[in-house]
Structure formats: C-alpha cells, structure tokens
Design an enzyme around this catalytic site. Structure first.
Site, mmCIF file in Angstrom:
data_model
loop_
_atom_site.group_PDB
_atom_site.id
_atom_site.type_symbol
_atom_site.label_atom_id
_atom_site.label_comp_id
_atom_site.label_asym_id
_atom_site.label_seq_id
_atom_site.Cartn_x
_atom_site.Cartn_y
_atom_site.Cartn_z
ATOM 1 C CE LYS A 136 -1.956 -1.077 -0.677
ATOM 2 N NZ LYS A 136 -0.369 -0.598 -0.096
ATOM 3 C CG ASP A 172 4.568 1.885 -1.928
ATOM 4 O OD1 ASP A 172 4.068 2.228 -2.833
ATOM 5 O OD2 ASP A 172 3.563 0.397 -0.688
#
Length: 435
Positions: A136, A172
C-alpha cells in the site's frame, strides 16, 4: 469460477501445513487470537489502527450487553514518513497517541492497547508480529523482519509520558471478525475490501501446524490471517488475468506480488477502469462521435490514477437516462459538457465488469472459507471502502456465494461497524481478561 475456487482451496491447505507453507502464496498465519468476544466485555481500551495514509487512535468503552461507545481521532501519515526510516514513523505514531491520551485527560491511567497493523505479518504471539513485507505504498527502512509491537512499545517508552501497554497486534480483517462477533456470535469470517483486500477465518487448532503447541492446549480454535492478497503469485490466476492486470502489475512498486489484491482492491479498481477506457477510446468504441476522442485518450494515458475507484461507485449508482454522476465525472475528466446516453451506458458497463469480477473473486474466497468451517451457520463480517460504498458490491458477492457455498450451509454477510478500531479494543479486552 470453479477452477479459481479449487486452486484457492489447495493454496489454503498448503498455507496451513508446515511442510508446504513456504511455497504457499496464502501464508495462513495464526493470529493467536483464540477467544471470540462474548459481548459482556467491560472497560476502557485504546485502539490504534494503521493501514493506509491515515491512522486512527480510538478510545473504546465496552459497556457489556454487546454495547460499546467509540471516541476517535484521525491523524495523517505524511508522505515522507511512508518511505523514511521506520523509527520516524513509530515516533510520529507515539506522539499522536500521547496527544490523544492528554486530550482525553487519561495521562495517569493504565491503558491496554490493541494495535491494528494492516500489513502482511507473521505472528509469533498475540503481541509479537514480524512485518514480512510493506504494501500500500509504504516502504519504511528497518521494519521488515522486525516485531512491530516492539517498535511501537519502544517509541512509547522513548517519550516516557504515558503508560500504554501494547497487549495485542492484529490486522484489520481480525478486527472486523472480532467486531462483528461482538454483535453476532455466528461470525466466523472477516473480510476487508478497501484500499487492500484480505480475509481471516476461525480454524480448528488441529489443522494449524504452524502454531506453537502450548497455545493449542488452551483453546480449540484460532483466527487465521490468510493474506489472500498474494494468491496468484505462483501463476494460479494467470488464466483469468487480462492485459490490463499485467500493466497494473508492471507499473506497481511490488511487481509480481499481491496479484489477487490487484484484481479486487480499491487501490487498483479505478486504475483498471482507466486502462480499459484508454483502450476503448483507441479502438473507437466509446465517444465515437466526439472530435476530441484522441485528446480524451491522451488525458487518461498521461494521468495515472485520474480515474478513482470512488468514481466507479458513483457511476454504478446512476440511473438511466439521467446519468447525473457519470456526466459530472466525464465533465471533470474531459471538460465534455453533456456526455451522450450511449457513452454513459458504455462507461457504466466497463465499471460494472471491473467491479463484478472483483466481487466474484472475493466471493470465491469467502465461499471456500465457509465450506471449510464446520459450523452449519456462518456469518461473514465485511468492511472496507469498496464494500461499504459501492452500491452493488454486496449483490455481486452474494450472487457468486449462492453458487459456491454448500447447500447444507446457511450464510449471511454483515457490515462491520468500525471493525479495525472496535475489534482491536476487543482483542485488548480479551487479552487483558486472559492475562
């Protein structure tokens, strides 16, 4: 679909076995989270959620009876810190934590913290997680191969102005599963379809060879972090990848990696539409009547990421024949005052193809997990901007799941309410209780 499903299943089996885990794309790391919440948890817990260009600090008050209140603040990660030394990144996080604690007047309290760190990690305990690779857009030196729990702990110690105890590290997906299980005890799968894409699920400890045997005696289950974004790195998806997928991969900072994620996550979906649209303009199949077609192609070709994933959601939300969102986006991109209905339909179709394929791939993975789990009824908790904001993504997922989930199973999908925050606090609560 059937072929991808079969290949995905064999990857999971490989990832769970010690002898084949090194060759598996989906690493299937045990998270060491073994207790799911009961809904009766009480107390105040801190949560830190780092997974992209912002991070959040949360104060979660668990009130029992499946109830919780959340107070949070978002802090930015400056661009230079995303690629600078790791020490600087963790010092910045610790500084923001200290500010947050001071703002809530809790400097003198003992604060257990759950740390959601949404990058591929190998967990070696509940609060020890080694970063295996940055994704990311992050590339901080001195963090890969290191324990991120220790790095955060050291940054907090260097400040010496707050008493924060890092009691659990999770990603997450685990947060999403925990958060949904807090509200629905049937939740066994957690999925993120946002900037990145990943999933976790509850597995029987006997099937998890990588787990320290001492933990297997305590509990019969453990949440497994699949890291399914890497599925396809050994060529399993080559037969469905397109020239556009290959272009995206070639231009990315992590070439040949995270191939499943590059077909399913918000970081890449808008870019896929841009590439298809460039080709459609070059082949004269869209905006055929416009004299500026070549100009439009140049705008798209020269501006990587100009077509955002959120544009897809807005376009697929449009109604015929107004196409208000589509026309606004086309005007924004090309300066074209009022796009023709036919061109709006074509653009919507391109968006639908890209989103539907992403939804189908996610559903293939989820179906494989549900069919592995012994419970007859399985709830899937999903979070992430693509799932949350795309008007049809849920429908695309369910459509494929109805074809692939075994007929003797019952499933449902629930949107996670603040998974990575509330879930981290729940991991902290459960860890503190066990302690």
């Amino acid at each position: 679909m059937q072929e991808v499903y079969t290949r995905f299943g064999s990857e999971i089996a490989k990832g769970l076995k010690r002898s084949t885990q090194a060759q598996a794309n989906t690493k299937c790391w045990p998270t060491y989270v073994q207790d799911l919440p009961t809904g009766d948890e009480m107390g105040k817990y801190l949560a830190l959620d780092l997974g992209g260009t912002n991070f959040r600090v949360l104060l979660v008050t668990l009130k029992g009876h499946h109830d919780a209140s959340v107070d949070s603040q978002i802090y930015a990660v400056p661009k230079d810190l995303m690629v600078g030394p790791g020490v600087d990144l963790f010092d910045h996080i610790a500084e923001c934590l200290a500010k947050f604690v001071a703002k809530h007047d809790m400097r003198n309290a003992y604060l257990p913290l759950g740390f959601t760190f949404s990058f591929p990690c190998e967990q070696v305990g509940l609060k020890e997680a080694m970063l295996t690779r940055w994704t990311k857009g992050f590339d901080c030196a001195g963090v890969e191969g290191e324990d991120v729990g220790r790095l955060l702990h050291e940054a907090i110690q260097r400040r010496d102005d707050v008493e924060i105890d890092v009691v659990g590290i999770l990603n997450d997906t685990t947060g999403t599963l925990m958060s949904c299980a807090h509200r629905n005890p049937d939740c066994r799968v957690g999925v993120i379809v946002g900037t990145g894409c990943n999933a976790c699920y509850v597995e029987h400890v006997d099937n998890v060879e990588l787990m320290d045997p001492a933990y297997k005696r305590k509990q019969k289950q453990v949440i497994i972090n699949i890291e399914w974004g890497a599925f396809g790195e050994s060529g399993q998806l080559d037969f469905v990848r397109t020239e556009h997928d290959r272009k995206i991969d070639e231009k990315s900072i992590n070439r040949s990696e995270q191939l499943f994620e590059k077909m399913t996550s918000g970081m890449y979906l808008g870019e896929l539409v841009r590439l298809v649209l460039v080709q459609a303009l070059e082949q004269n199949v869209i905006f055929k009547l416009s004299s500026k077609r070549q100009e439009y192609a140049d705008i798209l070709r020269n501006n990587v990421d100009i077509f955002e994933t959120k544009h897809m959601s807005e376009i697929e939300d449009d109604t015929f024949p107004e196409f208000a969102n589509t026309r606004r986006i086309v005007k924004q991109l090309f300066g074209l005052e009022k796009a023709a209905v036919e061109d709006c339909q074509k653009l919507k179709y391109i968006c639908e193809c890209v989103a539907r394929r992403a939804g189908t791939l996610v559903a293939i993975g989820v179906s494989g997990l549900i069919n592995r789990i012994s419970d007859r009824r399985v709830v899937v908790g999903i979070d992430g901007s693509v799932y949350r904001y795309h008007p049809k993504f849920d429908a695309y997922i369910r459509e494929t799941m109805h074809k692939l989930v075994k007929s003797d199973k019952e499933f449902d999908i629930m949107l996670s309410e603040d998974g990575s925050g509330r879930g981290a606090a729940l991991v902290a609560a459960v860890a503190s209780k066990t302690k």
